[in-house]
Design an enzyme around this catalytic site. Sequence first.
Site, PDB file in Angstrom:
ATOM      1  CE  LYS A 126      66.656  55.420 -25.996  1.00  0.00           C
ATOM      2  NZ  LYS A 126      65.387  56.107 -26.087  1.00  0.00           N
ATOM      3  CD  GLU A 155      60.022  61.426 -21.163  1.00  0.00           C
ATOM      4  OE1 GLU A 155      59.980  61.839 -19.989  1.00  0.00           O
ATOM      5  OE2 GLU A 155      60.040  60.229 -21.484  1.00  0.00           O
ATOM      6  CE  LYS A 187      65.861  55.578 -30.500  1.00  0.00           C
ATOM      7  NZ  LYS A 187      64.487  56.058 -30.567  1.00  0.00           N
TER       8      LYS A 187
HETATM    9  N1  LIG Z   1      59.645  52.821 -22.870  1.00  0.00           N
HETATM   10  C1  LIG Z   1      60.043  52.564 -24.128  1.00  0.00           C
HETATM   11  O1  LIG Z   1      59.220  52.413 -25.030  1.00  0.00           O
HETATM   12  C2  LIG Z   1      61.513  52.440 -24.439  1.00  0.00           C
HETATM   13  C3  LIG Z   1      61.913  52.160 -25.752  1.00  0.00           C
HETATM   14  C4  LIG Z   1      63.268  51.993 -26.031  1.00  0.00           C
HETATM   15  C5  LIG Z   1      64.194  52.127 -25.013  1.00  0.00           C
HETATM   16  N2  LIG Z   1      63.768  52.436 -23.749  1.00  0.00           N
HETATM   17  C6  LIG Z   1      64.776  52.562 -22.688  1.00  0.00           C
HETATM   18  O2  LIG Z   1      64.558  51.544 -21.711  1.00  0.00           O
HETATM   19  C7  LIG Z   1      64.903  52.047 -20.417  1.00  0.00           C
HETATM   20  C8  LIG Z   1      63.716  51.872 -19.470  1.00  0.00           C
HETATM   21  O3  LIG Z   1      62.624  52.621 -19.962  1.00  0.00           O
HETATM   22  P1  LIG Z   1      61.238  52.677 -19.172  1.00  0.00           P
HETATM   23  O4  LIG Z   1      60.258  53.248 -20.107  1.00  0.00           O
HETATM   24  O5  LIG Z   1      61.002  51.349 -18.549  1.00  0.00           O
HETATM   25  O6  LIG Z   1      61.578  53.734 -18.032  1.00  0.00           O
HETATM   26  P2  LIG Z   1      60.804  53.911 -16.630  1.00  0.00           P
HETATM   27  O7  LIG Z   1      59.403  53.404 -16.728  1.00  0.00           O
HETATM   28  O8  LIG Z   1      61.051  55.321 -16.209  1.00  0.00           O
HETATM   29  O9  LIG Z   1      61.600  52.927 -15.624  1.00  0.00           O
HETATM   30  C9  LIG Z   1      62.930  53.171 -15.255  1.00  0.00           C
HETATM   31  C10 LIG Z   1      63.276  52.228 -14.131  1.00  0.00           C
HETATM   32  O10 LIG Z   1      64.653  52.424 -13.768  1.00  0.00           O
HETATM   33  C11 LIG Z   1      64.724  52.562 -12.342  1.00  0.00           C
HETATM   34  N3  LIG Z   1      65.942  53.291 -11.996  1.00  0.00           N
HETATM   35  C12 LIG Z   1      66.241  54.591 -12.229  1.00  0.00           C
HETATM   36  N4  LIG Z   1      67.455  54.881 -11.717  1.00  0.00           N
HETATM   37  C13 LIG Z   1      67.935  53.748 -11.149  1.00  0.00           C
HETATM   38  C14 LIG Z   1      69.105  53.410 -10.435  1.00  0.00           C
HETATM   39  N5  LIG Z   1      70.068  54.320 -10.222  1.00  0.00           N
HETATM   40  N6  LIG Z   1      69.255  52.129  -9.974  1.00  0.00           N
HETATM   41  C15 LIG Z   1      68.278  51.212 -10.177  1.00  0.00           C
HETATM   42  N7  LIG Z   1      67.135  51.483 -10.841  1.00  0.00           N
HETATM   43  C16 LIG Z   1      66.961  52.728 -11.322  1.00  0.00           C
HETATM   44  C17 LIG Z   1      63.441  53.260 -11.965  1.00  0.00           C
HETATM   45  O11 LIG Z   1      63.182  53.173 -10.595  1.00  0.00           O
HETATM   46  P3  LIG Z   1      62.102  54.190  -9.912  1.00  0.00           P
HETATM   47  O12 LIG Z   1      60.752  53.798 -10.470  1.00  0.00           O
HETATM   48  O13 LIG Z   1      62.210  53.927  -8.469  1.00  0.00           O
HETATM   49  O14 LIG Z   1      62.508  55.573 -10.302  1.00  0.00           O
HETATM   50  C18 LIG Z   1      62.467  52.470 -12.844  1.00  0.00           C
HETATM   51  O15 LIG Z   1      62.180  51.223 -12.247  1.00  0.00           O
HETATM   52  C19 LIG Z   1      65.322  53.514 -20.613  1.00  0.00           C
HETATM   53  O16 LIG Z   1      66.718  53.567 -20.694  1.00  0.00           O
HETATM   54  C20 LIG Z   1      64.676  53.882 -21.927  1.00  0.00           C
HETATM   55  O17 LIG Z   1      65.349  54.908 -22.617  1.00  0.00           O
HETATM   56  C21 LIG Z   1      62.460  52.582 -23.442  1.00  0.00           C
END
Ligand SMILES: NC(=O)c1ccc[n+]([C@@H]2O[C@H](COP(=O)([O-])OP(=O)(O)OC[C@H]3O[C@@H](n4cnc5c(N)ncnc54)[C@H](OP(=O)(O)O)[C@@H]3O)[C@@H](O)[C@H]2O)c1
Length: 345
Positions: A128, A212, A227
């Site tokens: 987002k 969180e 959003k």
């Molecule tokens: N989870 C949901 O239900 C949901 C729903 C809608 C949208 N989203 C969006 O989707 C995205 C991912 O969500 P998530 O739940 O998968 O988050 P997550 O589990 O915290 O995973 C984030 C990933 O990004 C990596 N990362 C962070 N900084 C980085 C960088 N500078 N370069 C490369 N990789 C980096 C992290 O690596 P490390 O593990 O090494 O820190 C991790 O692999 C977010 O933007 C979130 O807002 C999520």
Amino acid sequence: MKTYRLALIGFGNVGQGFAQILQERGNWLLELFGVNFEIVAVCTRSRGSLYDPGGLEINALLDSMQSHNSLSGIRALHNDWDALQIAGDSNADVLVEISYTDLETGEPATQTIRRALETGKHVVTANKGPTALHYPELLRIARENGVEIGVEGTVMSGTPALNLGLGSLAGAGVRKIQGILNGTTNYILTQMESGASYADALAQAQEKGYAEADPTADVEAYDAAAKVVILANTLMNLPLTMADINRTGISELTSDDIEQARGAGERWKLIGMVEKQTTSGYVAQVKPTRLPVMHPLASVSGATNAITYTTEVLGDVTLIGPGAGRQETGYGLLADLLAIHRNSG
Ligand SMILES: NC(=O)c1ccc[n+]([C@@H]2O[C@H](COP(=O)([O-])OP(=O)(O)OC[C@H]3O[C@@H](n4cnc5c(N)ncnc54)[C@H](OP(=O)(O)O)[C@@H]3O)[C@@H](O)[C@H]2O)c1
């Protein structure tokens, strides 16, 4: 058969959920659409970075994360490229940006996405930050470079809130969009309806992993406001920013407020809304709102999301579905990839 090489920036919940979908449904997608998705790069912040122009094994990536929460044991041609280098110099056709969301700067994801678009790669993202803060600019860069940017996963995860508006409802004249756009706060309000205090309901949301440790982005409605910006930018051609959204969260709502609404046959919901006015201008806001219990959005409970489009031709059209989850959000990425494939034919 057409193959799309994908570079994944981020391999957390959503990255792995997306990879699982490809693993489970890859053959089916090939049969149905003649399309094959191959992962050539995966980049994380602290769990390793892999780039192999010949492709990486999805099973190995998922197994490695499951067994030791790291990609370090996997062989690849390069294991020291950062996100920016992958975005610019890899042989990927599509950058899949699913790193963390920063709603203040949109970084570092925005510069990664810019680099990918400028070097002729499509982008699909659930992030987002870049979408709420920079969508008009990123769309312009995409068009200048003859590629596409898909952002379905940013609003209601894989529930097709954006693609419904961009596709089937595009000719219906969408005047107003309102919805329950944040599952965490809807879960909290639902628990309060069942008698919990705000503090207890928040604690339950945190236990279930919906909220969180720092719940500010959800309960103070920054997430829902982002959003609303995305909906206004993508579906209503209104170039709004976060500062344009009149925003109130749910942290001041008390059990008494809930009871008073109940006595009047109403229910509190955190409603995000953007409406074009008949003269020029718009109303854009997120705020706790009392809805009659018969209202379609009032019966949406728990972490579920819902959105109502008020259109000139069809009247109201309401869509209800999941707003988060690893595979649910991964599906939003796949939907955008399939749209890119359709548009390329
Ligand atoms: N989870 C949901 O239900 C949901 C729903 C809608 C949208 N989203 C969006 O989707 C995205 C991912 O969500 P998530 O739940 O998968 O988050 P997550 O589990 O915290 O995973 C984030 C990933 O990004 C990596 N990362 C962070 N900084 C980085 C960088 N500078 N370069 C490369 N990789 C980096 C992290 O690596 P490390 O593990 O090494 O820190 C991790 O692999 C977010 O933007 C979130 O807002 C999520």
